[in-house]
Design a protein around this motif. Structure first.
Motif, PDB file in Angstrom:
ATOM      1  N   TYR B  35       0.843  -1.186   0.000  1.00 37.00           N
ATOM      2  CA  TYR B  35       0.000   0.000   0.000  1.00 37.00           C
ATOM      3  C   TYR B  35       0.884   1.244   0.000  1.00 37.00           C
ATOM      4  O   TYR B  35       1.966   1.249   0.578  1.00 37.00           O
ATOM      5  N   GLN B  37       0.886   5.234   1.164  1.00 31.67           N
ATOM      6  CA  GLN B  37       0.188   6.194   2.018  1.00 31.67           C
ATOM      7  C   GLN B  37       0.752   7.582   1.807  1.00 31.67           C
ATOM      8  O   GLN B  37       1.944   7.826   2.027  1.00 31.67           O
ATOM      9  N   GLY B  40      -2.247  13.334   0.709  1.00 25.03           N
ATOM     10  CA  GLY B  40      -3.316  13.743  -0.197  1.00 25.03           C
ATOM     11  C   GLY B  40      -4.250  12.616  -0.594  1.00 25.03           C
ATOM     12  O   GLY B  40      -5.469  12.787  -0.602  1.00 25.03           O
ATOM     13  N   GLN B  41      -3.710  11.479  -0.915  1.00 31.35           N
ATOM     14  CA  GLN B  41      -4.510  10.352  -1.418  1.00 31.35           C
ATOM     15  C   GLN B  41      -4.832   9.313  -0.356  1.00 31.35           C
ATOM     16  O   GLN B  41      -5.628   8.405  -0.601  1.00 31.35           O
ATOM     17  N   GLY B  42      -4.215   9.424   0.795  1.00 29.70           N
ATOM     18  CA  GLY B  42      -4.466   8.442   1.846  1.00 29.70           C
ATOM     19  C   GLY B  42      -3.792   7.118   1.542  1.00 29.70           C
ATOM     20  O   GLY B  42      -2.740   7.077   0.923  1.00 29.70           O
ATOM     21  N   LEU B  43      -4.437   6.043   1.955  1.00 25.92           N
ATOM     22  CA  LEU B  43      -3.897   4.694   1.773  1.00 25.92           C
ATOM     23  C   LEU B  43      -4.484   4.083   0.510  1.00 25.92           C
ATOM     24  O   LEU B  43      -5.694   3.937   0.380  1.00 25.92           O
ATOM     25  N   PHE B  45      -4.145   0.828  -2.353  1.00 25.89           N
ATOM     26  CA  PHE B  45      -3.656  -0.511  -2.637  1.00 25.89           C
ATOM     27  C   PHE B  45      -2.817  -0.516  -3.902  1.00 25.89           C
ATOM     28  O   PHE B  45      -3.236   0.013  -4.946  1.00 25.89           O
ATOM     29  N   LEU B  88       4.816   6.943   2.298  1.00 29.36           N
ATOM     30  CA  LEU B  88       5.105   5.809   3.170  1.00 29.36           C
ATOM     31  C   LEU B  88       4.569   4.574   2.455  1.00 29.36           C
ATOM     32  O   LEU B  88       3.390   4.515   2.103  1.00 29.36           O
ATOM     33  N   LEU B  90       3.707   0.742   2.716  1.00 26.42           N
ATOM     34  CA  LEU B  90       3.389  -0.259   3.725  1.00 26.42           C
ATOM     35  C   LEU B  90       3.215  -1.622   3.090  1.00 26.42           C
ATOM     36  O   LEU B  90       2.593  -1.760   2.038  1.00 26.42           O
ATOM     37  N   PRO B 108       6.117  -1.672   9.557  1.00 22.80           N
ATOM     38  CA  PRO B 108       6.241  -0.268   9.957  1.00 22.80           C
ATOM     39  C   PRO B 108       6.338   0.689   8.775  1.00 22.80           C
ATOM     40  O   PRO B 108       6.191   1.890   8.950  1.00 22.80           O
TER      41      PRO B 108
END
Lengths: 115, 115
Positions: B35, B37, B40-43, B45, B88, B90, B108
């Motif tokens: 994913y 993160q 602006g776009q969040g999380l 897939f 980030l 993930l 993390p």
């Protein structure tokens, strides 16, 4: 497609206050619903889940009920603590059709609890 | 049992370069998802791998690719980096059971900064 809408933050509360974070969803199939929490500098942790209508997920004093009729999964806690300060994400996953392991997340809600 | 590990934790690259991120799942977990993160776009897939095969892919350009090895470890690669790839990243791993959602355990993350 699938989507999750959760209330915009940030949310700031005093310790022992009541918490509600609203979450609604749209899904092409029958979703499982989740709340994840992200503490500063860390990855996501599953807080609670519900896999069918009217199920109530609960953990660490947090609760959420799967409401199919209102397509909602609101997070609640009766008395928040400073240690609950984190970002909370509502998410869904639809089993089957090749999307078993795809989580669709809301934008996240930053919760700050003051002593 | 050790959790999901991701390396490196932090990475700084310049535009046009490529980058490879690594994820080691929990022992026994054969599904690995990635994913992205961003504020602006969040999380969002990226993709999911099981038994060295990509089973599901999100809506990202072809510059984003991944693979999984026979020991379930996974890598993702981003070529020709753009400023907007700063995020980030993930990784999550899970068991696999037909027709049942298995909890995804998140690492993390790797913080990628593109200058």
């Amino acid at each position: 497609g699938d989507s999750v809408t959760q209330m915009e933050g940030p949310v700031t509360l005093s310790e022992e206050a009541f918490l509600t974070i609203n979450c609604t969803y749209t899904a092409t199939g029958y979703p499982s619903l989740f709340w994840y929490v992200q503490y500063p500098g860390e990855g996501l942790q599953l807080l609670l889940k519900a896999t069918k209508a009217d199920d109530k997920g609960s953990n660490k004093g947090f609760e959420a009920t799967y409401r199919k009729e209102t397509t909602s999964f609101h997070l609640e806690k009766g008395s928040v603590q400073v240690s609950d300060s984190a970002v909370y994400f509502c998410a869904l996953s639809v089993i089957g059709g090749g999307s078993n392991y795809k989580l669709t997340f809301g934008k996240g809600t930053l919760l700050t609890v003051n002593p | 049992k050790a959790g999901v590990t991701q390396t490196p934790r932090y990475l700084i690259k310049t535009r046009g370069q490529q980058v490879t991120l690594s994820c080691s799942p929990i022992s026994g977990h054969r599904s690995v998802s990635w994913y992205q993160q961003t504020p602006g776009q969040g999380l969002q897939f990226l993709f999911e791998y099981f038994s060295e095969t990509q089973r599901n892919k999100g809506n990202f350009p072809g510059r984003f690719s991944g693979r999984q090895f026979s020991n379930s470890r996974s890598e993702m690669n981003v070529s020709t980096l753009e400023l907007g790839d700063s995020a980030l990243y993930l990784c999550a791993s899970s068991l696999v059971s037909a027709g049942v959602y298995n909890e995804q355990f998140f690492g993390p993350g790797t913080r990628l900064t593109v200058l």
